[in-house]
Design an enzyme around this catalytic site. Structure first.
Site, mmCIF file in Angstrom:
data_model
loop_
_atom_site.group_PDB
_atom_site.id
_atom_site.type_symbol
_atom_site.label_atom_id
_atom_site.label_comp_id
_atom_site.label_asym_id
_atom_site.label_seq_id
_atom_site.Cartn_x
_atom_site.Cartn_y
_atom_site.Cartn_z
ATOM 1 N N THR A 77 0.851 -1.190 0.000
ATOM 2 C CA THR A 77 0.000 0.000 0.000
ATOM 3 C C THR A 77 0.885 1.238 0.000
ATOM 4 O O THR A 77 1.930 1.267 0.641
ATOM 5 C CB THR A 77 -0.883 0.000 1.267
ATOM 6 O OG1 THR A 77 -1.809 -1.075 1.169
ATOM 7 C CG2 THR A 77 -1.630 1.318 1.417
ATOM 8 N N GLY A 85 -5.124 -4.517 7.178
ATOM 9 C CA GLY A 85 -6.215 -3.557 7.190
ATOM 10 C C GLY A 85 -7.301 -3.827 8.202
ATOM 11 O O GLY A 85 -7.829 -2.902 8.823
ATOM 12 N N GLY A 136 -10.831 -2.431 2.803
ATOM 13 C CA GLY A 136 -9.734 -2.371 3.753
ATOM 14 C C GLY A 136 -9.722 -1.084 4.548
ATOM 15 O O GLY A 136 -10.692 -0.325 4.578
ATOM 16 N N THR A 159 -0.361 1.614 6.895
ATOM 17 C CA THR A 159 -0.252 0.489 5.975
ATOM 18 C C THR A 159 -0.123 -0.786 6.793
ATOM 19 O O THR A 159 0.322 -0.746 7.942
ATOM 20 C CB THR A 159 0.961 0.638 5.039
ATOM 21 O OG1 THR A 159 1.086 -0.530 4.212
ATOM 22 C CG2 THR A 159 2.266 0.819 5.816
#
Length: 301
Positions: free
Chosen positions: A175, A228, A205, A225
């Site tokens: 991410t 999630g 997420g 990040t």
């Protein structure tokens, strides 16, 4: 004071080459983001620039490098927020190279915060965002096929649940995100992701959830990040911002990560407080990050 931090995900690098690709990608993103800060002096524009660079880079799990769902397609999430609580987010976006720009359009052109589903597709069409039909990159296709083979062998379920007792090292959650502050003291945070490999049934997420993967207020800006689902349960980015009401960015990140460790949350955080102090940390083995402050040379993980 100008500063920008970017991250390219957290987890465990599979090789030296993998780490080098992340360093190259985040260095380019942070340089382009700071160049925007210098030219336009806008934290929001700097965040969009930096995230857009990573969305074009197949190294990262966002935009062109997004992981595949169980069905073998791409569904992307993104969010952006500024220190005045203006926010926009999208979930399940398809065939768009730069989800961060669609999230910004939600923030600037609607009265809403989060758009998803068929209505999001209509929104994208009405606003004339260019469609991109070539977002699936070879390495993601290989990963998808490997995951299907694991399901066929009974090593995991199609829902992503491991059926083995032995804990394996987490793969890298690439991410991407950025936080910035400009000379006017304006702050912004943005996050973009392809989500979780093999996700199914409308999974959303943390990245587009305000307060979870992305948050900004008058005390600071944060992008997260990692895993999630746990980041959402901890409302991790809002937690960092809450601590920044009393502490500098780094201490606030450290306190939040202690709570994340307690709940076994694999994650990473980048943050800037209203004084331009920088906070970076992660509970995972690795995280790719870089920052530039006051025009000095970039600092890279």
């Amino acid at each position: 004071m100008k500063a920008i931090i970017v991250h390219g995900g957290t987890g465990s690098f599979k090789s030296v080459t993998d780490a080098d690709e992340h360093r190259r990608g985040i260095e380019e993103a942070v340089r382009q983001g700071f160049l925007t800060l210098e030219k336009i002096n806008s934290a929001e524009e700097a965040v969009v620039t930096a995230v857009s660079v990573m969305e074009e880079d197949p190294t990262f799990n966002c935009g062109r490098g997004s992981v595949l769902t169980y069905r073998g397609d791409i569904e992307m999430d993104a969010a952006i927020m500024d220190n005045n609580l203006n926010a926009g987010a999208v979930s399940g976006l398809k065939r768009i190279l730069h989800p961060i720009t669609v999230a910004r359009a939600v923030m600037e052109q609607t009265d809403h915060v989060l758009l998803a589903g068929a209505e999001l597709e209509e929104f994208v069409t009405v606003l004339g965002f260019p469609r991109e039909d070539n977002l699936i990159v070879p390495k993601r296709l290989v990963q998808w096929k490997e995951e299907l083979e694991k399901i066929a062998r009974g090593e995991k379920t199609r829902f992503g649940k491991s059926v083995k007792l032995a804990k394996k090292a987490e793969e890298y959650h690439s991410t991407c995100g950025a936080v910035a502050i400009d000379d006017h003291g304006r702050m912004a945070a943005g996050t973009s992701t392809g989500g979780m490999m093999m996700k199914s049934f409308g999974r959303v997420g943390d990245s587009p959830i305000i307060g979870a993967g992305t948050y900004s207020d008058s005390f600071g800006a944060v992008s997260a990040t990692g895993h999630g689902e746990k980041i959402m349960k901890l409302t991790l980015s809002r937690l960092v911002a809450f601590f920044m009401e009393q502490y500098p960015a780094q201490k606030s990140v450290d306190i939040a990560l202690e709570r994340a460790r307690y709940f076994d949350c694999e994650c990473g955080l980048i943050a800037l407080d209203r004084y331009g102090n920088i906070g970076i940390g992660h509970t995972s083995k690795d995280m790719s990050w870089a920052f530039i402050k006051d025009g000095h040379a970039p600092v890279i993980f």
